[in-house]
Scaffold this motif. Structure first.
Motif, PDB file in Angstrom:
ATOM      1  N   HIS A  46       0.783  -1.233   0.000  1.00 22.65           N
ATOM      2  CA  HIS A  46       0.000   0.000   0.000  1.00 22.65           C
ATOM      3  C   HIS A  46       0.816   1.284   0.000  1.00 22.65           C
ATOM      4  O   HIS A  46       0.235   2.364  -0.143  1.00 22.65           O
ATOM      5  CB  HIS A  46      -0.960   0.010   1.186  1.00 22.65           C
ATOM      6  CG  HIS A  46      -1.962  -1.099   1.144  1.00 22.65           C
ATOM      7  ND1 HIS A  46      -3.031  -1.113   0.276  1.00 22.65           N
ATOM      8  CD2 HIS A  46      -2.027  -2.259   1.847  1.00 22.65           C
ATOM      9  CE1 HIS A  46      -3.726  -2.224   0.448  1.00 22.65           C
ATOM     10  NE2 HIS A  46      -3.139  -2.937   1.398  1.00 22.65           N
ATOM     11  N   TYR A  47       2.125   1.186   0.168  1.00 26.22           N
ATOM     12  CA  TYR A  47       2.947   2.394   0.244  1.00 26.22           C
ATOM     13  C   TYR A  47       4.168   2.276  -0.657  1.00 26.22           C
ATOM     14  O   TYR A  47       4.723   1.195  -0.820  1.00 26.22           O
ATOM     15  CB  TYR A  47       3.406   2.654   1.695  1.00 26.22           C
ATOM     16  CG  TYR A  47       2.259   2.842   2.640  1.00 26.22           C
ATOM     17  CD1 TYR A  47       1.576   4.055   2.688  1.00 26.22           C
ATOM     18  CD2 TYR A  47       1.843   1.815   3.471  1.00 26.22           C
ATOM     19  CE1 TYR A  47       0.506   4.229   3.547  1.00 26.22           C
ATOM     20  CE2 TYR A  47       0.764   1.983   4.329  1.00 26.22           C
ATOM     21  CZ  TYR A  47       0.103   3.187   4.365  1.00 26.22           C
ATOM     22  OH  TYR A  47      -0.958   3.364   5.202  1.00 26.22           O
ATOM     23  N   THR A  48       4.560   3.416  -1.180  1.00 26.66           N
ATOM     24  CA  THR A  48       5.779   3.457  -1.997  1.00 26.66           C
ATOM     25  C   THR A  48       6.999   3.445  -1.078  1.00 26.66           C
ATOM     26  O   THR A  48       6.878   3.651   0.133  1.00 26.66           O
ATOM     27  CB  THR A  48       5.823   4.739  -2.852  1.00 26.66           C
ATOM     28  OG1 THR A  48       5.940   5.864  -1.965  1.00 26.66           O
ATOM     29  CG2 THR A  48       4.588   4.880  -3.732  1.00 26.66           C
ATOM     30  N   GLU A  49       8.159   3.254  -1.670  1.00 29.12           N
ATOM     31  CA  GLU A  49       9.401   3.281  -0.894  1.00 29.12           C
ATOM     32  C   GLU A  49       9.562   4.640  -0.202  1.00 29.12           C
ATOM     33  O   GLU A  49       9.945   4.713   0.968  1.00 29.12           O
ATOM     34  CB  GLU A  49      10.592   3.000  -1.816  1.00 29.12           C
ATOM     35  CG  GLU A  49      11.907   2.855  -1.092  1.00 29.12           C
ATOM     36  CD  GLU A  49      11.977   1.615  -0.205  1.00 29.12           C
ATOM     37  OE1 GLU A  49      12.633   1.690   0.849  1.00 29.12           O
ATOM     38  OE2 GLU A  49      11.373   0.588  -0.550  1.00 29.12           O
ATOM     39  N   ALA A  50       9.236   5.719  -0.918  1.00 23.77           N
ATOM     40  CA  ALA A  50       9.359   7.063  -0.342  1.00 23.77           C
ATOM     41  C   ALA A  50       8.391   7.245   0.828  1.00 23.77           C
ATOM     42  O   ALA A  50       8.745   7.852   1.843  1.00 23.77           O
ATOM     43  CB  ALA A  50       9.102   8.121  -1.410  1.00 23.77           C
ATOM     44  N   ARG A  68       7.218   4.870   2.793  1.00 26.11           N
ATOM     45  CA  ARG A  68       7.722   4.073   3.928  1.00 26.11           C
ATOM     46  C   ARG A  68       8.888   4.795   4.600  1.00 26.11           C
ATOM     47  O   ARG A  68       9.014   4.773   5.832  1.00 26.11           O
ATOM     48  CB  ARG A  68       8.119   2.670   3.463  1.00 26.11           C
ATOM     49  CG  ARG A  68       6.899   1.806   3.090  1.00 26.11           C
ATOM     50  CD  ARG A  68       7.265   0.355   2.871  1.00 26.11           C
ATOM     51  NE  ARG A  68       8.190   0.152   1.773  1.00 26.11           N
ATOM     52  CZ  ARG A  68       7.854  -0.081   0.509  1.00 26.11           C
ATOM     53  NH1 ARG A  68       6.574  -0.127   0.164  1.00 26.11           N
ATOM     54  NH2 ARG A  68       8.775  -0.277  -0.409  1.00 26.11           N
ATOM     55  N   ALA A  69       9.729   5.463   3.828  1.00 20.31           N
ATOM     56  CA  ALA A  69      10.834   6.237   4.408  1.00 20.31           C
ATOM     57  C   ALA A  69      10.282   7.393   5.247  1.00 20.31           C
ATOM     58  O   ALA A  69      10.793   7.682   6.338  1.00 20.31           O
ATOM     59  CB  ALA A  69      11.756   6.762   3.318  1.00 20.31           C
ATOM     60  N   THR A  70       9.218   8.037   4.753  1.00 17.65           N
ATOM     61  CA  THR A  70       8.578   9.113   5.513  1.00 17.65           C
ATOM     62  C   THR A  70       8.008   8.580   6.821  1.00 17.65           C
ATOM     63  O   THR A  70       8.123   9.227   7.867  1.00 17.65           O
ATOM     64  CB  THR A  70       7.462   9.775   4.670  1.00 17.65           C
ATOM     65  OG1 THR A  70       8.048  10.310   3.485  1.00 17.65           O
ATOM     66  CG2 THR A  70       6.748  10.865   5.444  1.00 17.65           C
ATOM     67  N   MET A  71       7.401   7.390   6.772  1.00 13.26           N
ATOM     68  CA  MET A  71       6.873   6.776   7.997  1.00 13.26           C
ATOM     69  C   MET A  71       7.988   6.536   9.007  1.00 13.26           C
ATOM     70  O   MET A  71       7.807   6.780  10.205  1.00 13.26           O
ATOM     71  CB  MET A  71       6.195   5.441   7.681  1.00 13.26           C
ATOM     72  CG  MET A  71       4.840   5.564   7.089  1.00 13.26           C
ATOM     73  SD  MET A  71       4.164   3.895   6.932  1.00 13.26           S
ATOM     74  CE  MET A  71       2.989   4.178   5.646  1.00 13.26           C
ATOM     75  N   LEU A  72       9.112   6.041   8.549  1.00 11.09           N
ATOM     76  CA  LEU A  72      10.237   5.792   9.458  1.00 11.09           C
ATOM     77  C   LEU A  72      10.711   7.094  10.106  1.00 11.09           C
ATOM     78  O   LEU A  72      11.021   7.125  11.301  1.00 11.09           O
ATOM     79  CB  LEU A  72      11.382   5.099   8.722  1.00 11.09           C
ATOM     80  CG  LEU A  72      11.126   3.637   8.351  1.00 11.09           C
ATOM     81  CD1 LEU A  72      12.246   3.114   7.451  1.00 11.09           C
ATOM     82  CD2 LEU A  72      10.976   2.785   9.594  1.00 11.09           C
ATOM     83  N   GLU A  73      10.745   8.164   9.323  1.00 11.19           N
ATOM     84  CA  GLU A  73      11.134   9.466   9.880  1.00 11.19           C
ATOM     85  C   GLU A  73      10.110   9.934  10.917  1.00 11.19           C
ATOM     86  O   GLU A  73      10.481  10.433  11.981  1.00 11.19           O
ATOM     87  CB  GLU A  73      11.267  10.500   8.763  1.00 11.19           C
ATOM     88  CG  GLU A  73      12.446  10.255   7.836  1.00 11.19           C
ATOM     89  CD  GLU A  73      12.451  11.188   6.630  1.00 11.19           C
ATOM     90  OE1 GLU A  73      11.638  12.142   6.596  1.00 11.19           O
ATOM     91  OE2 GLU A  73      13.267  10.958   5.729  1.00 11.19           O
ATOM     92  N   ALA A  74       8.821   9.762  10.600  1.00 12.83           N
ATOM     93  CA  ALA A  74       7.768  10.181  11.537  1.00 12.83           C
ATOM     94  C   ALA A  74       7.817   9.342  12.815  1.00 12.83           C
ATOM     95  O   ALA A  74       7.639   9.866  13.913  1.00 12.83           O
ATOM     96  CB  ALA A  74       6.401  10.063  10.872  1.00 12.83           C
TER      97      ALA A  74
END
Length: 190
Positions: free
Chosen positions: A168-172, A174-180
């Motif tokens: 459901h999510y792009t690589e970008a 998922r990277a934003t989620m990790l930052e959040a």
């Protein structure tokens, strides 16, 4: 940016029900009486909570609540109640404990804990043994089947979540989620 003034920032930010200090103790409408002064640790100076903080707190709580419910449904057996699952989690995290200690930790009556433990024993997930420090008392611990149940349940939830995020999510994203998540983890280190 609009800001809200509140006497207790935590309650306003999480949209939680009012605590005892926020009740006026009278039958008069809330606006007609002086609010009671918060006591003890709840006492706080008037603080300003930005609308974005209040909104983020509400949304975060709602999203985590839905996600927690979905994960519970995904990784657990329909044979176990949330109370039973909570006891298994506590035993895996804290180790063996007496029934009274478990009741206190889960904030339930000893009779309720006895029923929860009886059901878990019937499933073969927990067992009892004498307390080495007090032979009159028994300690409850996970059995091998209980350990396997918890491990399998956690694995199922991890796999579901990883697959759902991949689908459901792009690589970008998922990277934003990790930052959040790194930002949100700061709340745990206050």
């Amino acid at each position: 940016m609009t800001e809200k003034r509140t006497a207790h920032a935590t309650t306003a930010a999480t949209n939680a029900p009012p605590g005892p200090a926020e009740f006026t103790g009278s039958a008069e409408p809330a606006g007609s009486a002086e609010p009671a002064e918060p006591s003890g640790a709840a006492r706080a100076e008037d603080s300003v909570v930005p609308d974005t903080a209040a909104s983020a707190a509400r949304e975060l709580r709602a999203v985590f609540s839905r996600l927690r419910r979905t994960l519970r449904e995904t990784g657990g057996s329909s044979d176990l109640t949330p109370s039973q699952t909570a006891v298994l989690s506590r035993l895996i995290g804290d180790g063996p404990a007496s029934a009274s200690a478990l009741a206190a930790a889960e904030r339930v009556r000893p009779q309720s804990m006895a029923a929860t433990l009886a059901a878990l024993e019937q499933h073969g997930l927990v067992g009892r043994r004498p307390d080495p420090e007090d032979g009159r008392r028994q300690l409850v611990s996970l059995t091998e089947a209980g350990l396997a149940y918890v491990a399998d349940s956690r694995q199922a939830r991890q796999e579901w979540l990883a697959l759902a995020m991949a689908e459901h999510y792009t690589e970008a994203e998922r990277a934003t989620m990790l930052e959040a998540l790194a930002l949100m983890d700061r709340l745990n280190r206050r």
